[in-house]
Design a protein around this motif. Structure first.
Motif, PDB file in Angstrom:
ATOM      1  N   PHE A 197      53.103  69.681  13.137  1.00 18.44           N
ATOM      2  CA  PHE A 197      52.873  70.462  14.357  1.00 18.44           C
ATOM      3  C   PHE A 197      54.022  70.286  15.347  1.00 18.44           C
ATOM      4  CE2 PHE A 197      51.229  70.525  18.716  1.00 18.44           C
ATOM      5  CZ  PHE A 197      50.834  71.858  18.788  1.00 18.44           C
ATOM      6  N   PHE A 198      54.390  69.046  15.630  1.00 15.32           N
ATOM      7  CA  PHE A 198      55.451  68.815  16.604  1.00 15.32           C
ATOM      8  C   PHE A 198      56.819  69.235  16.068  1.00 15.32           C
ATOM      9  CE2 PHE A 198      52.354  65.932  18.658  1.00 15.32           C
ATOM     10  CZ  PHE A 198      52.395  66.509  19.917  1.00 15.32           C
ATOM     11  N   TYR A 199      57.018  69.141  14.771  1.00 16.67           N
ATOM     12  CA  TYR A 199      58.274  69.604  14.174  1.00 16.67           C
ATOM     13  C   TYR A 199      58.432  71.106  14.366  1.00 16.67           C
ATOM     14  CZ  TYR A 199      61.892  70.507  10.729  1.00 16.67           C
ATOM     15  OH  TYR A 199      63.042  70.920  10.114  1.00 16.67           O
ATOM     16  N   ARG A 200      57.349  71.847  14.201  1.00 18.85           N
ATOM     17  CA  ARG A 200      57.398  73.300  14.372  1.00 18.85           C
ATOM     18  C   ARG A 200      57.462  73.692  15.844  1.00 18.85           C
ATOM     19  NH1 ARG A 200      59.569  76.059  11.520  1.00 18.85           N
ATOM     20  NH2 ARG A 200      58.317  77.865  12.008  1.00 18.85           N
ATOM     21  N   PRO A 236      64.078  64.973  22.121  1.00 17.53           N
ATOM     22  CA  PRO A 236      63.389  64.320  20.994  1.00 17.53           C
ATOM     23  C   PRO A 236      62.525  63.126  21.413  1.00 17.53           C
ATOM     24  CG  PRO A 236      65.651  64.797  20.397  1.00 17.53           C
ATOM     25  CD  PRO A 236      65.510  65.122  21.853  1.00 17.53           C
ATOM     26  N   TRP A 237      62.969  62.369  22.409  1.00 21.37           N
ATOM     27  CA  TRP A 237      62.154  61.221  22.831  1.00 21.37           C
ATOM     28  C   TRP A 237      60.846  61.678  23.459  1.00 21.37           C
ATOM     29  CZ3 TRP A 237      60.659  60.700  27.843  1.00 21.37           C
ATOM     30  CH2 TRP A 237      61.380  61.402  28.810  1.00 21.37           C
ATOM     31  N   LEU A 238      60.835  62.853  24.083  1.00 17.57           N
ATOM     32  CA  LEU A 238      59.606  63.371  24.670  1.00 17.57           C
ATOM     33  C   LEU A 238      58.650  63.850  23.579  1.00 17.57           C
ATOM     34  CD1 LEU A 238      58.354  63.738  27.432  1.00 17.57           C
ATOM     35  CD2 LEU A 238      59.365  65.998  27.537  1.00 17.57           C
ATOM     36  N   ILE A 239      59.190  64.490  22.557  1.00 17.47           N
ATOM     37  CA  ILE A 239      58.363  64.898  21.416  1.00 17.47           C
ATOM     38  C   ILE A 239      57.754  63.665  20.752  1.00 17.47           C
ATOM     39  CG2 ILE A 239      58.427  65.885  19.091  1.00 17.47           C
ATOM     40  CD1 ILE A 239      60.458  67.878  20.106  1.00 17.47           C
ATOM     41  N   LEU A 240      58.569  62.630  20.567  1.00 15.37           N
ATOM     42  CA  LEU A 240      58.073  61.400  19.959  1.00 15.37           C
ATOM     43  C   LEU A 240      56.995  60.752  20.825  1.00 15.37           C
ATOM     44  CD1 LEU A 240      58.404  59.580  17.527  1.00 15.37           C
ATOM     45  CD2 LEU A 240      60.146  58.328  18.786  1.00 15.37           C
ATOM     46  N   SER A 241      57.157  60.812  22.129  1.00 13.26           N
ATOM     47  CA  SER A 241      56.147  60.261  23.041  1.00 13.26           C
ATOM     48  C   SER A 241      54.826  61.010  22.918  1.00 13.26           C
ATOM     49  CB  SER A 241      56.627  60.325  24.488  1.00 13.26           C
ATOM     50  OG  SER A 241      57.787  59.589  24.664  1.00 13.26           O
ATOM     51  N   TYR A 242      54.894  62.347  22.909  1.00 14.68           N
ATOM     52  CA  TYR A 242      53.674  63.144  22.743  1.00 14.68           C
ATOM     53  C   TYR A 242      53.030  62.883  21.385  1.00 14.68           C
ATOM     54  CZ  TYR A 242      54.939  65.899  26.874  1.00 14.68           C
ATOM     55  OH  TYR A 242      55.249  66.318  28.130  1.00 14.68           O
ATOM     56  N   TYR A 243      53.852  62.758  20.366  1.00 21.83           N
ATOM     57  CA  TYR A 243      53.362  62.466  19.016  1.00 21.83           C
ATOM     58  C   TYR A 243      52.615  61.132  18.994  1.00 21.83           C
ATOM     59  CZ  TYR A 243      53.547  61.314  14.039  1.00 21.83           C
ATOM     60  OH  TYR A 243      53.217  60.951  12.764  1.00 21.83           O
TER      61      TYR A 243
END
Length: 108
Positions: A62-65, A74-81
């Motif tokens: 989901f986050f990759y898409r 990218p660090w924000l995506i990783l945080s949400y993940y």
């Protein structure tokens, strides 16, 4: 599926950025080990690890898409993940009967 079907112009190949492919591979190993442990022991910990591995993979995809639609660091995506999966893990541990409904929502 909806996100995947609507975004054909941008590259969604895991080879486009090597850390994504490596991360996905590690998640697959975690899922395999969790599933192996669950089917060998048939206990709550094994069930938790098996389901949690599936949550990790679904949310990673989901986050990759999503990164193709919303340009965020990218660090924000990783945080949400991480936050999403911590939340899912806590809910799954406290209310184990919700795990199949949470999984179904993740797949949809």
């Amino acid at each position: 599926m909806v996100i995947s079907a609507t975004d054909r112009k941008k590259s969604a190949d895991l080879k486009s950025f090597a850390p994504y492919g490596l991360f996905y591979g590690l998640l697959m190993i975690f899922l395999g080990l969790g599933s192996m442990y669950y089917h060998a022991r048939l206990n709550f910990l094994g069930q938790f690890l098996d389901n949690f591995g599936m949550y990790l993979i679904i949310s990673a995809i989901f986050f990759y898409r999503i990164r193709n639609f919303i340009k965020i660091k990218p660090w924000l995506i990783l945080s949400y993940y991480a936050l999403l999966n911590i939340f899912l893990g806590i809910i799954q541990y406290i209310y184990p009967e919700t795990r199949r409904y949470l999984f179904a929502l993740g797949v949809i």
